[in-house]
Design a protein around this motif. Structure first.
Motif, mmCIF file in Angstrom:
data_model
loop_
_atom_site.group_PDB
_atom_site.id
_atom_site.type_symbol
_atom_site.label_atom_id
_atom_site.label_comp_id
_atom_site.label_asym_id
_atom_site.label_seq_id
_atom_site.Cartn_x
_atom_site.Cartn_y
_atom_site.Cartn_z
ATOM 1 N N UNK A 245 0.846 -1.194 0.000
ATOM 2 C CA UNK A 245 0.000 0.000 0.000
ATOM 3 C C UNK A 245 0.886 1.251 0.000
ATOM 4 N N UNK A 246 1.516 1.537 -1.156
ATOM 5 C CA UNK A 246 2.430 2.682 -1.204
ATOM 6 C C UNK A 246 1.712 3.994 -0.869
ATOM 7 N N UNK A 247 2.410 4.844 -0.171
ATOM 8 C CA UNK A 247 1.842 6.142 0.202
ATOM 9 C C UNK A 247 1.811 7.070 -1.004
ATOM 10 N N UNK A 248 0.755 7.853 -1.104
ATOM 11 C CA UNK A 248 0.656 8.842 -2.173
ATOM 12 C C UNK A 248 1.012 10.220 -1.633
ATOM 13 N N UNK A 249 1.414 11.110 -2.539
ATOM 14 C CA UNK A 249 1.705 12.492 -2.150
ATOM 15 C C UNK A 249 0.370 13.208 -1.966
ATOM 16 N N UNK A 250 0.133 13.737 -0.766
ATOM 17 C CA UNK A 250 -1.157 14.395 -0.519
ATOM 18 C C UNK A 250 -1.073 15.925 -0.549
ATOM 19 N N UNK A 251 0.110 16.463 -0.242
ATOM 20 C CA UNK A 251 0.305 17.912 -0.362
ATOM 21 C C UNK A 251 1.727 18.174 -0.795
ATOM 22 N N UNK A 252 1.890 19.297 -1.466
ATOM 23 C CA UNK A 252 3.196 19.641 -2.037
ATOM 24 C C UNK A 252 3.452 21.124 -1.793
ATOM 25 N N UNK A 253 4.629 21.469 -1.269
ATOM 26 C CA UNK A 253 4.966 22.867 -0.984
ATOM 27 C C UNK A 253 6.331 23.182 -1.575
ATOM 28 N N UNK A 254 6.460 24.336 -2.193
ATOM 29 C CA UNK A 254 7.785 24.827 -2.588
ATOM 30 C C UNK A 254 8.300 25.699 -1.448
ATOM 31 N N UNK A 255 9.483 25.369 -0.924
ATOM 32 C CA UNK A 255 10.057 26.160 0.166
ATOM 33 C C UNK A 255 10.865 27.304 -0.432
ATOM 34 N N UNK A 256 10.335 28.523 -0.299
ATOM 35 C CA UNK A 256 11.029 29.706 -0.841
ATOM 36 C C UNK A 256 11.949 30.299 0.212
ATOM 37 N N UNK A 257 13.033 30.955 -0.228
ATOM 38 C CA UNK A 257 13.978 31.517 0.743
ATOM 39 C C UNK A 257 13.360 32.640 1.575
ATOM 40 N N UNK A 258 13.683 32.676 2.864
ATOM 41 C CA UNK A 258 13.264 33.766 3.753
ATOM 42 C C UNK A 258 14.397 34.039 4.734
ATOM 43 N N UNK A 259 14.361 35.219 5.373
ATOM 44 C CA UNK A 259 15.422 35.570 6.322
ATOM 45 C C UNK A 259 15.117 34.997 7.693
ATOM 46 N N UNK A 260 16.144 34.496 8.358
ATOM 47 C CA UNK A 260 16.016 33.972 9.723
ATOM 48 C C UNK A 260 17.329 34.227 10.446
ATOM 49 N N UNK A 261 17.268 34.137 11.781
ATOM 50 C CA UNK A 261 18.487 34.324 12.549
ATOM 51 C C UNK A 261 19.053 35.697 12.265
ATOM 52 N N UNK A 262 20.389 35.782 12.119
ATOM 53 C CA UNK A 262 21.039 37.059 11.868
ATOM 54 C C UNK A 262 21.615 37.014 10.456
ATOM 55 N N UNK A 263 20.804 37.447 9.491
ATOM 56 C CA UNK A 263 21.276 37.500 8.105
ATOM 57 C C UNK A 263 21.340 36.153 7.411
ATOM 58 N N UNK A 264 20.814 35.118 8.064
ATOM 59 C CA UNK A 264 20.816 33.796 7.432
ATOM 60 C C UNK A 264 19.582 33.653 6.543
ATOM 61 N N UNK A 265 19.666 32.722 5.623
ATOM 62 C CA UNK A 265 18.530 32.466 4.735
ATOM 63 C C UNK A 265 18.099 31.019 4.914
ATOM 64 N N UNK A 266 16.805 30.822 5.101
ATOM 65 C CA UNK A 266 16.278 29.457 5.198
ATOM 66 C C UNK A 266 15.132 29.273 4.215
ATOM 67 N N UNK A 267 15.095 28.096 3.653
ATOM 68 C CA UNK A 267 13.893 27.663 2.933
ATOM 69 C C UNK A 267 13.125 26.821 3.941
ATOM 70 N N UNK A 268 12.092 27.400 4.527
ATOM 71 C CA UNK A 268 11.319 26.715 5.570
ATOM 72 C C UNK A 268 10.105 26.069 4.920
ATOM 73 N N UNK A 269 9.943 24.794 5.173
ATOM 74 C CA UNK A 269 8.774 24.097 4.635
ATOM 75 C C UNK A 269 7.824 23.789 5.787
ATOM 76 N N UNK A 270 8.200 22.838 6.652
ATOM 77 C CA UNK A 270 7.412 22.639 7.857
ATOM 78 C C UNK A 270 7.727 23.794 8.811
#
Ligand code: FJE
Ligand code: FE
Length: 302
Positions: free
Chosen positions: A13-38
């Motif tokens: 019973x293979x799992x199917x993809x139920x949701x899909x998100x593109x993680x876009x870059x955002x600023x976090x910390x001190x001048x760092x860049x993260x692509x945050x998904x969850x």
């Protein structure tokens, strides 16, 4: 292959993809860049996972002195090196392919900064702890790249960060039961990886393009997070001419109430109020924060 063995390696019973998100870059910390998904607004929590960041830091950017309580942080480096330093004198570097599995428990205050010139890249996953584990003693499990078990089979390579794949087990102890697998599929390869039925699981694509869940589904490229539905495992294909690299992460959901205030994750508002009080007054695990500053001497307003 005998029928019996086929059913052992195959998925029913293979799992199917139920949701899909593109993680876009955002600023976090001190001048760092993260692509945050969850952890972003549209996906606050995917029990037991609080945050998945694909981070990129270039000096002098970084994540200077900041606290954590109530969960674990898993840092897995993809490129470059991060220096970490905590209020208890625990210090070291996390280089390319290295892993730091940090159980913050009742409290850690630390800094995570680039160790060298150029861009340092990696993944950081925050895993929630159950109410009975939120106030445990902090603990580190660290593995250098060369010690991380790898297995290969039929055009598939896996680095077993946590859990088990292709008959290879990781020694990492996951207080919240978790699997974390780093897969590379050659062109034409097909993967069938079991994931416990009751667990939540996701894929995050690092490189190339992959087909996940159903052989006819649209190929997915880097920086996409795929939430998987119910089933007994993941089926994935590399139908492209380039390498496909992705992580597959699964965890047993805690199914507990959650109240989060930045880097503090507890079950109730009272516990959050208590945590802020503990942090501000250097109590209940934050004692050593009173006189500690990292070598960077910087702090992070969270
Ligand atoms: C944090 C803001 C932050 N993602 N990925 C607020 F940026 C952080 C934080 C990180 C972090 C660190 C690394 Cl090395 C990699 C990250 C967020 O440190 F903890 C709070 N509270
Ligand atoms: Fe941190």
């Amino acid at each position: 292959m005998p029928e019996k063995e086929k059913s052992r390696v195959g998925l029913n019973d293979p799992r199917l993809v139920v949701r899909k998100f593109l993680a876009r870059p955002q600023h976090e910390g001190l001048g760092a860049i993260v692509r945050r998904s969850i952890g972003r607004f549209e996906l606050r929590y995917f029990d037991p996972f609080l945050v998945l960041d694909e981070f990129s830091v270039t000096a002098p950017a970084g994540f200077p002195d900041h606290p954590h309580r109530g969960f674990e942080t898993v840092t897995y480096m993809l490129q470059g090196t991060v220096i970490h330093e905590d209020f208890d004198g625990h210090k070291g570097t996390i280089g390319p392919g290295d892993l730091q599995w940090m159980t913050a428990g009742r409290g850690i205050v630390h800094s995570e900064m680039p160790a060298s010139q150029g861009t340092q890249k990696g993944l950081q996953l925050w895993i929630n702890l159950s109410s009975k584990n939120k106030m445990i003693e902090p603990r580190y499990q660290e593995m250098s790249s060369k010690d991380i078990a790898e297995a290969t089979n039929d055009g598939i390579k896996v680095r077993v960060i946590a859990g088990e794949a292709l008959g290879t087990k990781s020694p990492i102890y996951t207080r919240t039961p978790t699997m974390f697998l780093d897969f590379t599929l050659e062109s034409g390869a097909r993967l069938q990886q079991p994931v416990p039925e009751s667990w939540n699981a996701f894929v995050y694509v690092l490189e190339g393009e992959g087909v996940f869940g159903r052989s006819k589904s649209t190929p997915v490229t880097a920086h996409y997070l795929l939430l998987l539905g119910s089933g007994d495992g993941l089926e994935a294909w590399n139908k492209s001419s380039k390498l496909l690299r992705f992580i597959l992460v699964g965890g047993e959901p805690l199914r507990e109430p959650l109240v989060q205030f930045g880097p503090f994750v507890m079950n109730t508002q009272e516990e959050i109020d208590q945590t802020i009080d503990d942090f501000e007054n250097y109590r209940n695990g934050f004692e050593k924060a009173r006189h500690w500053r990292s070598e960077s001497g910087l702090g992070l307003d969270f």
